[in-house]
Design a protein around this motif. Structure first.
Motif, PDB file in Angstrom:
ATOM      1  N   GLU A 102      69.455 121.670   6.635  1.00 47.63           N
ATOM      2  CA  GLU A 102      68.231 120.910   6.434  1.00 47.63           C
ATOM      3  C   GLU A 102      68.561 119.420   6.473  1.00 47.63           C
ATOM      4  OE1 GLU A 102      65.498 123.325   3.428  1.00 47.63           O
ATOM      5  OE2 GLU A 102      67.536 123.064   2.634  1.00 47.63           O
ATOM      6  N   ILE A 103      67.665 118.625   7.060  1.00 48.44           N
ATOM      7  CA  ILE A 103      67.877 117.177   7.105  1.00 48.44           C
ATOM      8  C   ILE A 103      66.617 116.461   6.648  1.00 48.44           C
ATOM      9  CG2 ILE A 103      69.578 117.345   8.973  1.00 48.44           C
ATOM     10  CD1 ILE A 103      67.429 116.243  10.880  1.00 48.44           C
ATOM     11  N   TRP A 104      66.803 115.246   6.114  1.00 48.97           N
ATOM     12  CA  TRP A 104      65.690 114.357   5.830  1.00 48.97           C
ATOM     13  C   TRP A 104      66.170 112.921   6.004  1.00 48.97           C
ATOM     14  CZ3 TRP A 104      68.441 116.981   2.224  1.00 48.97           C
ATOM     15  CH2 TRP A 104      68.954 116.291   1.130  1.00 48.97           C
ATOM     16  N   GLN A 105      65.244 112.019   6.333  1.00 50.47           N
ATOM     17  CA  GLN A 105      65.653 110.668   6.722  1.00 50.47           C
ATOM     18  C   GLN A 105      64.486 109.702   6.668  1.00 50.47           C
ATOM     19  OE1 GLN A 105      66.157 111.870  11.208  1.00 50.47           O
ATOM     20  NE2 GLN A 105      65.359 109.766  11.158  1.00 50.47           N
ATOM     21  N   ALA A 106      64.832 108.406   6.737  1.00 48.45           N
ATOM     22  CA  ALA A 106      63.826 107.355   6.880  1.00 48.45           C
ATOM     23  C   ALA A 106      63.359 107.284   8.336  1.00 48.45           C
ATOM     24  CB  ALA A 106      64.417 106.013   6.450  1.00 48.45           C
ATOM     25  N   ASN A 107      62.250 106.607   8.547  1.00 53.47           N
ATOM     26  CA  ASN A 107      61.772 106.415   9.917  1.00 53.47           C
ATOM     27  C   ASN A 107      62.517 105.249  10.580  1.00 53.47           C
ATOM     28  OD1 ASN A 107      60.548 103.997   9.051  1.00 53.47           O
ATOM     29  ND2 ASN A 107      58.536 104.942   8.801  1.00 53.47           N
ATOM     30  N   ALA A 108      62.099 104.867  11.771  1.00 53.61           N
ATOM     31  CA  ALA A 108      62.807 103.821  12.521  1.00 53.61           C
ATOM     32  C   ALA A 108      62.778 102.475  11.802  1.00 53.61           C
ATOM     33  CB  ALA A 108      62.196 103.678  13.914  1.00 53.61           C
ATOM     34  N   GLY A 109      61.793 102.261  10.928  1.00 55.52           N
ATOM     35  CA  GLY A 109      61.709 101.020  10.184  1.00 55.52           C
ATOM     36  C   GLY A 109      62.482 101.044   8.880  1.00 55.52           C
ATOM     37  N   GLY A 110      63.070 102.196   8.531  1.00 55.52           N
ATOM     38  CA  GLY A 110      63.836 102.303   7.300  1.00 55.52           C
ATOM     39  C   GLY A 110      63.026 102.752   6.098  1.00 55.52           C
ATOM     40  N   ARG A 111      61.880 103.392   6.316  1.00 54.29           N
ATOM     41  CA  ARG A 111      61.047 103.837   5.198  1.00 54.29           C
ATOM     42  C   ARG A 111      60.896 105.359   5.205  1.00 54.29           C
ATOM     43  NH1 ARG A 111      55.074 101.552   3.335  1.00 54.29           N
ATOM     44  NH2 ARG A 111      54.839 102.959   1.548  1.00 54.29           N
ATOM     45  N   TYR A 112      61.000 105.944   4.011  1.00 57.80           N
ATOM     46  CA  TYR A 112      60.807 107.382   3.843  1.00 57.80           C
ATOM     47  C   TYR A 112      59.330 107.696   3.622  1.00 57.80           C
ATOM     48  CZ  TYR A 112      65.854 107.863   3.070  1.00 57.80           C
ATOM     49  OH  TYR A 112      67.216 107.843   3.211  1.00 57.80           O
ATOM     50  N   HIS A 164      71.243 106.275   8.155  1.00 58.22           N
ATOM     51  CA  HIS A 164      71.876 107.541   7.782  1.00 58.22           C
ATOM     52  C   HIS A 164      70.851 108.671   7.779  1.00 58.22           C
ATOM     53  CE1 HIS A 164      70.327 105.901   3.987  1.00 58.22           C
ATOM     54  NE2 HIS A 164      70.207 107.159   3.578  1.00 58.22           N
ATOM     55  N   ILE A 165      71.363 109.885   7.879  1.00 59.62           N
ATOM     56  CA  ILE A 165      70.560 111.102   7.771  1.00 59.62           C
ATOM     57  C   ILE A 165      71.160 111.952   6.656  1.00 59.62           C
ATOM     58  CG2 ILE A 165      69.836 113.230   8.927  1.00 59.62           C
ATOM     59  CD1 ILE A 165      69.848 111.723  11.562  1.00 59.62           C
ATOM     60  N   HIS A 166      70.317 112.446   5.768  1.00 57.93           N
ATOM     61  CA  HIS A 166      70.755 113.330   4.690  1.00 57.93           C
ATOM     62  C   HIS A 166      70.846 114.766   5.210  1.00 57.93           C
ATOM     63  CE1 HIS A 166      70.037 110.328   1.448  1.00 57.93           C
ATOM     64  NE2 HIS A 166      69.121 109.891   2.288  1.00 57.93           N
ATOM     65  N   PHE A 167      71.908 115.461   4.812  1.00 56.22           N
ATOM     66  CA  PHE A 167      72.105 116.854   5.187  1.00 56.22           C
ATOM     67  C   PHE A 167      72.215 117.717   3.933  1.00 56.22           C
ATOM     68  CE2 PHE A 167      73.023 115.212   9.291  1.00 56.22           C
ATOM     69  CZ  PHE A 167      73.064 116.265  10.194  1.00 56.22           C
ATOM     70  N   SER A 168      71.596 118.877   3.978  1.00 58.19           N
ATOM     71  CA  SER A 168      71.773 119.908   2.956  1.00 58.19           C
ATOM     72  C   SER A 168      72.148 121.199   3.676  1.00 58.19           C
ATOM     73  CB  SER A 168      70.476 120.102   2.163  1.00 58.19           C
ATOM     74  OG  SER A 168      70.534 121.278   1.376  1.00 58.19           O
ATOM     75  N   LEU A 169      73.240 121.827   3.254  1.00 59.00           N
ATOM     76  CA  LEU A 169      73.698 123.052   3.913  1.00 59.00           C
ATOM     77  C   LEU A 169      73.870 124.178   2.911  1.00 59.00           C
ATOM     78  CD1 LEU A 169      75.356 120.525   5.544  1.00 59.00           C
ATOM     79  CD2 LEU A 169      75.780 122.496   7.002  1.00 59.00           C
ATOM     80  N   MET A 170      73.411 125.365   3.333  1.00 56.46           N
ATOM     81  CA  MET A 170      73.597 126.577   2.560  1.00 56.46           C
ATOM     82  C   MET A 170      74.296 127.600   3.455  1.00 56.46           C
ATOM     83  SD  MET A 170      73.219 128.334  -0.206  1.00 56.46           S
ATOM     84  CE  MET A 170      71.997 127.425  -1.140  1.00 56.46           C
ATOM     85  N   GLY A 171      75.542 127.942   3.116  1.00 54.46           N
ATOM     86  CA  GLY A 171      76.281 128.929   3.888  1.00 54.46           C
ATOM     87  C   GLY A 171      76.021 130.331   3.366  1.00 54.46           C
ATOM     88  N   ASP A 172      77.074 131.139   3.268  1.00 54.10           N
ATOM     89  CA  ASP A 172      76.875 132.508   2.792  1.00 54.10           C
ATOM     90  C   ASP A 172      77.333 132.693   1.352  1.00 54.10           C
ATOM     91  OD1 ASP A 172      79.589 132.412   3.163  1.00 54.10           O
ATOM     92  OD2 ASP A 172      79.660 133.944   4.724  1.00 54.10           O
ATOM     93  N   GLY A 173      77.533 131.600   0.628  1.00 51.83           N
ATOM     94  CA  GLY A 173      77.863 131.665  -0.788  1.00 51.83           C
ATOM     95  C   GLY A 173      77.482 130.358  -1.458  1.00 51.83           C
ATOM     96  N   TRP A 174      77.037 130.417  -2.724  1.00 53.18           N
ATOM     97  CA  TRP A 174      76.666 129.201  -3.441  1.00 53.18           C
ATOM     98  C   TRP A 174      77.846 128.243  -3.547  1.00 53.18           C
ATOM     99  CZ3 TRP A 174      72.030 127.420  -4.267  1.00 53.18           C
ATOM    100  CH2 TRP A 174      70.941 128.289  -4.371  1.00 53.18           C
ATOM    101  N   THR A 180      75.162 116.049   1.785  1.00 54.37           N
ATOM    102  CA  THR A 180      75.943 114.906   2.233  1.00 54.37           C
ATOM    103  C   THR A 180      75.071 113.979   3.077  1.00 54.37           C
ATOM    104  OG1 THR A 180      78.052 114.271   3.251  1.00 54.37           O
ATOM    105  CG2 THR A 180      76.818 116.032   4.331  1.00 54.37           C
ATOM    106  N   GLN A 181      75.677 112.937   3.622  1.00 54.92           N
ATOM    107  CA  GLN A 181      74.979 111.990   4.483  1.00 54.92           C
ATOM    108  C   GLN A 181      75.796 111.759   5.750  1.00 54.92           C
ATOM    109  OE1 GLN A 181      73.720 108.382   2.469  1.00 54.92           O
ATOM    110  NE2 GLN A 181      73.393 109.478   0.549  1.00 54.92           N
TER     111      GLN A 181
END
Length: 248
Positions: A102-112, A164-174, A180-181
């Motif tokens: 999963e990712i989340w980020q600001a737009n091109a102007g730097g605003r979420y 930057h882009i924020h990353f959230s990862l869920m594999g096959d174990g908690w 991360t970013q």
């Protein structure tokens, strides 16, 4: 070839020396939210070695396309169109299939697109700033998005976050859970960022920087960046002189 890890195998012990310390006063918000006592190590149980399993049909067809998944009435978001792609592996080099990225980020102007973001840059009506997808059988993922802009933040009076882009990862174990970013190659704001400066080594900083991948450019459309990610690996018996994940 060494045996494949089993779902009941425990994960390799985390090396806390490779991570930024929780308390880093130069990153001011860490002062209030970091633990003051030593962390407690616990034995891995079923709760740590398992995780939710996701099916492709649970995700929407545009969840990985941030250029289209929030667009309205034929409009498109403003900014530089980019591809972000890579492979999710464990620390022994084995691909991690079916991992939720999963990712989340600001737009091109730097605003979420968030009610608490009061930066003066405008909200883009055609950009939601979040997406998700599952890795394939080879651990591969790809997103299409807009390159996020840098923005000021109230750490010190003139601190700016690099793009930057924020990353959230869920594999096959908690125990593999990772948030991360990802930063962009060549950004001059990276060395001065108080968050980046908490990372112990230059090698680890480089691991958070996506490199431009000209081979993956979409002609007359998008540049591309490669960002490979490493999660914790399950313990397995290793054969001497053999790299896990390599062909026999």
């Amino acid at each position: 070839m060494g045996p494949l890890p089993r779902p009941t195998d425990e994960f390799i012990q985390r090396d806390t020396g490779l991570h930024a310390p929780a308390l880093t006063p130069g990153y001011k918000t860490s002062v209030l939210r970091s633990p003051r006592l030593a962390l407690i190590a616990i034995e891995q149980t079923l709760s740590e070695i398992t995780a939710p399993a996701f099916r492709p049909e649970e995700l929407g067809p545009l969840d990985h396309d941030l250029i289209l998944n929030f667009a309205k009435d034929g409009g498109l978001p403003i900014g530089e169109r980019i591809i972000v792609h890579g492979i999710v592996r464990d620390e022994l080099g084995r691909p991690v299939p079916n991992a939720l990225v999963e990712i989340w980020q600001a737009n091109a102007g730097g605003r979420y697109r968030h009610r608490n973001d009061k930066y003066l840059a405008p909200i883009d009506p055609n950009f939601g700033g979040c997406g998700r997808r599952l890795t394939d059988a080879n651990g591969y993922y790809v997103f299409r998005t807009i390159k996020p802009g840098p923005y000021p933040w109230r750490n010190r009076i003139n601190d700016w976050r690099p793009s930057h882009i924020h990353f959230s990862l869920m594999g096959d174990g908690w125990a593999q859970r990772l948030i991360t970013q990802m930063y962009f190659e060549g950004d001059p704001l990276i060395p001065d960022c108080p968050i980046v400066r908490t990372i112990p080594s230059e090698e680890q900083v480089r691991g958070l920087i996506a490199v431009q991948d000209r081979a993956a450019f979409v002609p007359l459309d998008s540049r591309a960046y490669r960002f490979d990610i490493t999660l914790r690996g399950r313990r397995a018996t290793l054969f001497e002189n053999h790299v896990q994940g390599a062909s026999a």
